[in-house]
Design an enzyme around this catalytic site. Structure first.
Site, short mmCIF file in Angstrom:
data_model
loop_
_atom_site.label_atom_id
_atom_site.label_comp_id
_atom_site.label_asym_id
_atom_site.label_seq_id
_atom_site.Cartn_x
_atom_site.Cartn_y
_atom_site.Cartn_z
N HIS A 248 0.81 -1.21 0.00
CA HIS A 248 0.00 0.00 0.00
C HIS A 248 0.85 1.27 0.00
CE1 HIS A 248 0.51 -0.51 4.43
NE2 HIS A 248 0.41 0.80 4.45
N ASP A 288 -0.16 -8.02 1.69
CA ASP A 288 0.24 -6.63 1.50
C ASP A 288 1.76 -6.52 1.52
OD1 ASP A 288 0.59 -3.91 1.47
OD2 ASP A 288 -0.33 -3.55 3.43
N SER A 372 4.22 2.63 7.78
CA SER A 372 3.84 1.63 6.78
C SER A 372 5.05 1.05 6.07
CB SER A 372 2.93 2.26 5.72
OG SER A 372 1.71 2.67 6.27
#
Length: 433
Positions: A248, A288, A372
């Site tokens: 992402h 992910d 992230s």
């Protein structure tokens, strides 16, 4: 999307715990023991602050968790009729769950000879998987008003039950045959930090040579700029450098691996430094993760096996680990540095921000926007890549802890296991040299 989750969970959720088996096959050889004094000061401070844990205990618990993982791989074959899972309790005691049945005495003897404590349970792992399948089957028959509330399902080996995650705990009424399932709040996405303004490369911006997991980078693509954290340095089947980060974090995911792929730059404060590479592969729905391919000029900067708080001394990565409930876990990222907790569940299937995260694990540690893609470790072993958090929107972990506590929750970080990523990319290896 919620309706899609109900359908897809029926396919994936029932096999979630089986992930531990294949992951063990790709784990690297046991590393030489690491002395507690070799841990970076920032990690030692995070362990004391977040877990009240010494570095010696941290390394011991991490090693014991992997002994449990290896035992579980064998027990699923030898003692399937009685085996219900493995975990570390809060005191660091390695536990093996067993249910009364044929082979119980033999399984108990094997567990105790390995140095583990046996915990009697009501249901075997097989029975829990069957219950999870029943939950998925039931969800697939529900109208959108019910199914749309569901955000995740998992097996909780510590409590020997099935967990259902939902946006509205009060809105779910389970049928009688599923009354044993627990209902919890769902996670929120851990989104990359958007660029405050237009980011432009600064050609002569000075930068240190080596780049480690936890260092900052900016991803530019499709007219968008995102700030994220580097993940584990790795090599492909041809020994060419890569970095494993979050999917992402790629603003132009559909173009990964093409001439239009998002570009990656080193981020130094608010400025862009060297062009580091491009996104070679990006996956978001399901697992992910993304693979960053360094440029020829930058590849030597990725030829190390370190993880760190930006600009601090690195932690040396010595191997790959499987997530085991109760194992200590620490993440590194550009917004909140190191934070530590424990693995709270494995084999998660959750809906986070219009995507499904399968085969994931959860931890009770804090991660914020910008973290992230960063690394999660247990001991000195690579464990996972940061993907989703229920406190990502807060500015500080101290604030996140207080606010979530007032709401009756705790910080929670969801991750993609590094073993899943390696298994999906033959030849890919985390650097341990």
């Amino acid at each position: 999307m919620r309706r899609s989750f109900a359908r897809r969970a029926a396919v994936y959720g029932s096999a979630a715990l089986m992930l531990l088996g294949p992951a063990a096959a790709i784990a690297q050889a046991d590393p030489a023991p690491i002395e507690a004094t070799a841990l970076p000061n920032e990690l030692v401070e995070a362990l004391a602050r977040d877990l009240q844990m010494s570095p010696e205990r941290y390394l011991t618990d991490a090693a014991r968790s992997q002994e449990l993982a290896r035992f579980a791989e064998s027990a699923r074959e030898k003692f399937a009729a009685v085996f219900s899972g493995v975990w570390l309790d809060p005191e660091g005691t390695p536990k093996v769950g067993l249910t009364e049945g044929e082979g119980y005495d033999t399984a108990r003897e094997a567990a105790e000879e390995a140095g583990f404590t046996v915990e009697d349970t009501d249901r075997t792992e097989t029975q829990l998987r069957d219950e999870l399948k029943a939950l998925n089957d039931w969800l697939a028959t529900q109208p959108p008003a019910v199914a749309d509330l569901v955000r995740g399902v998992a097996i909780d080996v510590v409590n020997n039950d099935v967990v259902l995650r939902t946006e509205n705990v009060a809105g779910i009424q389970l049928p009688n045959f599923l009354q044993g399932a627990r209902v919890l709040f769902a996670p929120a996405p851990l989104v990359p930090e958007p660029a405050a303004g237009e980011l432009q490369p600064v050609a002569d911006l000075a930068a240190p040579q080596a780049l480690f997991g936890g260092d900052a980078y900016a991803a530019l693509g499709a007219g968008e700029g995102l700030r994220c954290s580097l993940g584990f340095n790795a090599v492909d089947g041809s020994d060419r450098p890569l970095n494993i980060t979050a999917g992402h974090c790629d603003p132009n995911r559909l173009s990964a691996g093409t001439q239009f792929a998002s570009k990656v730059y080193q981020l130094i404060g608010e400025e862009l430094g060297q062009h580091l590479g491009t996104f070679e592969k990006t996956r978001l729905d399901g697992h992910d993760y993304a693979l960053i391919r360094p440029t020829g000029e930058a590849q030597s900067r990725f030829e190390n096996n370190g993880v760190r708080v930006p600009l601090a001394a690195p932690l040396t990565i010595t191997g790959v680990a499987e997530p085991v409930a109760g194992a200590p876990a620490c993440k590194s990222g550009i917004r909140s540095g190191y934070s530590c907790g424990v693995v709270t569940s494995v084999g998660q299937t959750v809906d986070v921000g219009h995507r499904i995260l399968e085969d994931g694990f959860s931890t009770n540690l804090c991660a914020l926007q910008g973290d992230s893609g960063g690394t999660i470790v247990t001991g000195t072993l690579a464990l996972g890549i940061s993907s989703a958090s229920n406190v990502g929107q807060f500015g500080m972990c101290e604030v996140a802890g207080v606010v979530s506590g007032l709401m009756g929750e705790a910080p929670e970080l969801f991750a993609t296991p590094i073993g899943v990523i390696l298994a999906e990319n033959p030849g890919l290896r985390v650097r341990t040299w």
